[in-house]
Design a protein around this motif. Structure first.
Motif, PDB file in Angstrom:
ATOM      1  N   LEU A   1       0.867  -1.174   0.000  1.00  0.00           N
ATOM      2  CA  LEU A   1       0.000   0.000   0.000  1.00  0.00           C
ATOM      3  C   LEU A   1       0.901   1.220   0.000  1.00  0.00           C
ATOM      4  O   LEU A   1       1.679   1.429   0.926  1.00  0.00           O
ATOM      5  N   TYR A   2       0.795   2.004  -1.082  1.00  0.00           N
ATOM      6  CA  TYR A   2       1.594   3.226  -1.232  1.00  0.00           C
ATOM      7  C   TYR A   2       0.677   4.398  -0.922  1.00  0.00           C
ATOM      8  O   TYR A   2      -0.382   4.552  -1.537  1.00  0.00           O
ATOM      9  N   VAL A   3       1.063   5.225   0.051  1.00  0.00           N
ATOM     10  CA  VAL A   3       0.234   6.326   0.526  1.00  0.00           C
ATOM     11  C   VAL A   3       0.996   7.627   0.344  1.00  0.00           C
ATOM     12  O   VAL A   3       2.137   7.750   0.779  1.00  0.00           O
ATOM     13  N   GLN A   4       0.323   8.606  -0.294  1.00  0.00           N
ATOM     14  CA  GLN A   4       0.932   9.924  -0.484  1.00  0.00           C
ATOM     15  C   GLN A   4       0.019  10.988   0.110  1.00  0.00           C
ATOM     16  O   GLN A   4      -1.132  11.108  -0.280  1.00  0.00           O
ATOM     17  N   VAL A   5       0.567  11.729   1.059  1.00  0.00           N
ATOM     18  CA  VAL A   5      -0.135  12.862   1.653  1.00  0.00           C
ATOM     19  C   VAL A   5       0.336  14.105   0.908  1.00  0.00           C
ATOM     20  O   VAL A   5       1.540  14.252   0.661  1.00  0.00           O
ATOM     21  N   PRO A   6      -0.567  15.000   0.519  1.00  0.00           N
ATOM     22  CA  PRO A   6      -0.144  16.197  -0.208  1.00  0.00           C
ATOM     23  C   PRO A   6       0.917  16.992   0.563  1.00  0.00           C
ATOM     24  O   PRO A   6       0.806  17.172   1.778  1.00  0.00           O
ATOM     25  N   ALA A   7       1.925  17.425  -0.154  1.00  0.00           N
ATOM     26  CA  ALA A   7       2.994  18.228   0.465  1.00  0.00           C
ATOM     27  C   ALA A   7       2.395  19.517   1.026  1.00  0.00           C
ATOM     28  O   ALA A   7       1.531  20.137   0.415  1.00  0.00           O
ATOM     29  N   GLY A   8       2.846  19.892   2.189  1.00  0.00           N
ATOM     30  CA  GLY A   8       2.402  21.138   2.798  1.00  0.00           C
ATOM     31  C   GLY A   8       0.999  21.086   3.373  1.00  0.00           C
ATOM     32  O   GLY A   8       0.388  22.134   3.604  1.00  0.00           O
ATOM     33  N   LEU A   9       0.463  19.908   3.625  1.00  0.00           N
ATOM     34  CA  LEU A   9      -0.866  19.795   4.212  1.00  0.00           C
ATOM     35  C   LEU A   9      -0.843  20.442   5.595  1.00  0.00           C
ATOM     36  O   LEU A   9      -0.007  20.101   6.431  1.00  0.00           O
ATOM     37  N   PRO A  10      -1.726  21.409   5.841  1.00  0.00           N
ATOM     38  CA  PRO A  10      -1.744  22.070   7.151  1.00  0.00           C
ATOM     39  C   PRO A  10      -1.966  21.072   8.287  1.00  0.00           C
ATOM     40  O   PRO A  10      -2.621  20.040   8.114  1.00  0.00           O
ATOM     41  N   ALA A  11      -1.416  21.363   9.450  1.00  0.00           N
ATOM     42  CA  ALA A  11      -1.482  20.472  10.602  1.00  0.00           C
ATOM     43  C   ALA A  11      -2.917  20.220  11.060  1.00  0.00           C
ATOM     44  O   ALA A  11      -3.196  19.179  11.650  1.00  0.00           O
ATOM     45  N   ASP A  12      -3.821  21.151  10.777  1.00  0.00           N
ATOM     46  CA  ASP A  12      -5.203  20.960  11.204  1.00  0.00           C
ATOM     47  C   ASP A  12      -6.016  20.103  10.225  1.00  0.00           C
ATOM     48  O   ASP A  12      -7.190  19.846  10.444  1.00  0.00           O
ATOM     49  N   LYS A  13      -5.400  19.644   9.155  1.00  0.00           N
ATOM     50  CA  LYS A  13      -6.069  18.792   8.169  1.00  0.00           C
ATOM     51  C   LYS A  13      -5.670  17.339   8.413  1.00  0.00           C
ATOM     52  O   LYS A  13      -4.499  17.029   8.615  1.00  0.00           O
ATOM     53  N   SER A  14      -6.626  16.455   8.353  1.00  0.00           N
ATOM     54  CA  SER A  14      -6.390  15.035   8.586  1.00  0.00           C
ATOM     55  C   SER A  14      -5.734  14.387   7.371  1.00  0.00           C
ATOM     56  O   SER A  14      -6.302  14.410   6.284  1.00  0.00           O
ATOM     57  N   PRO A  15      -4.548  13.776   7.552  1.00  0.00           N
ATOM     58  CA  PRO A  15      -3.899  13.101   6.426  1.00  0.00           C
ATOM     59  C   PRO A  15      -4.786  12.017   5.805  1.00  0.00           C
ATOM     60  O   PRO A  15      -4.794  11.836   4.595  1.00  0.00           O
ATOM     61  N   SER A  16      -5.555  11.327   6.638  1.00  0.00           N
ATOM     62  CA  SER A  16      -6.382  10.238   6.124  1.00  0.00           C
ATOM     63  C   SER A  16      -7.481  10.728   5.176  1.00  0.00           C
ATOM     64  O   SER A  16      -7.953   9.969   4.334  1.00  0.00           O
ATOM     65  N   GLN A  17      -7.852  11.988   5.294  1.00  0.00           N
ATOM     66  CA  GLN A  17      -8.903  12.536   4.432  1.00  0.00           C
ATOM     67  C   GLN A  17      -8.362  13.113   3.128  1.00  0.00           C
ATOM     68  O   GLN A  17      -9.129  13.408   2.221  1.00  0.00           O
ATOM     69  N   HIS A  18      -7.049  13.277   3.020  1.00  0.00           N
ATOM     70  CA  HIS A  18      -6.462  13.936   1.847  1.00  0.00           C
ATOM     71  C   HIS A  18      -5.431  13.088   1.105  1.00  0.00           C
ATOM     72  O   HIS A  18      -4.897  13.532   0.093  1.00  0.00           O
TER      73      HIS A  18
END
Length: 154
Positions: free
Chosen positions: A109-126
């Motif tokens: 499973l390869y997971v990419q979280v958008p670069a610069g995602l604000p700390a108040d945003k959930s990685p699992s949702q983006h």
């Protein structure tokens, strides 16, 4: 209780106690970023998995990056060696891999979280997810569970 039954129970308990640390020691000594250089069977299995995938970064192809100790996971009689690998310490791009115990197959499973995602945003949702090796529902659940155990994943 007869003496014979007592000895059998004691022996069974000692065998179980001896087996548990062996599994723990076995899985804890492996990390994904060291696995390919330490065992030719893992290397062959991994290479056969990624050769059919397109546009993979070098760190995924070579399993190089920041790794945590791998764990033995058993589900319905099937055993896997499961580990996590991150491209960098920040871990915006991460890979979860499950090798079958016999080293004949691998799933990822390869997971990419958008670069610069604000700390108040959930990685699992983006995050974007990509599966390798056509894992079945059980294998997907094992890899998803490894992802959910990551303290930075919410």
């Amino acid at each position: 209780m007869t003496p014979c039954k007592g000895l059998k129970g004691l022996f069974a308990g000692l065998m179980l106690a001896a087996a548990v640390p062996a599994v723990a020691d076995t899985d804890a000594q492996f990390r994904l970023n060291e696995l390919l250089s330490s065992d030719a069977e893992y290397r062959e299995t991994w290479q056969s998995l990624v050769e059919h995938e397109s546009r993979l970064p070098e760190w995924v192809l070579n399993l190089s990056g920041v790794a945590t100790p791998m764990n033995a996971v058993e589900d319905d009689g099937d055993r896997y060696l499961v580990g996590q690998l991150c491209e960098t310490e920040r871990c915006d791009k991460r890979l979860y891999v499950a090798f079958s115990w016999d080293k004949d197959s691998a799933y990822a499973l390869y997971v990419q979280v958008p670069a610069g995602l604000p700390a108040d945003k959930s990685p699992s949702q983006h995050a974007d997810k990509r599966w390798f090796g056509e894992p079945d529902e059980t294998q997907q659940a094992i890899l998803e569970e490894a992802l959910k155990r990551d303290p930075t994943w919410y």
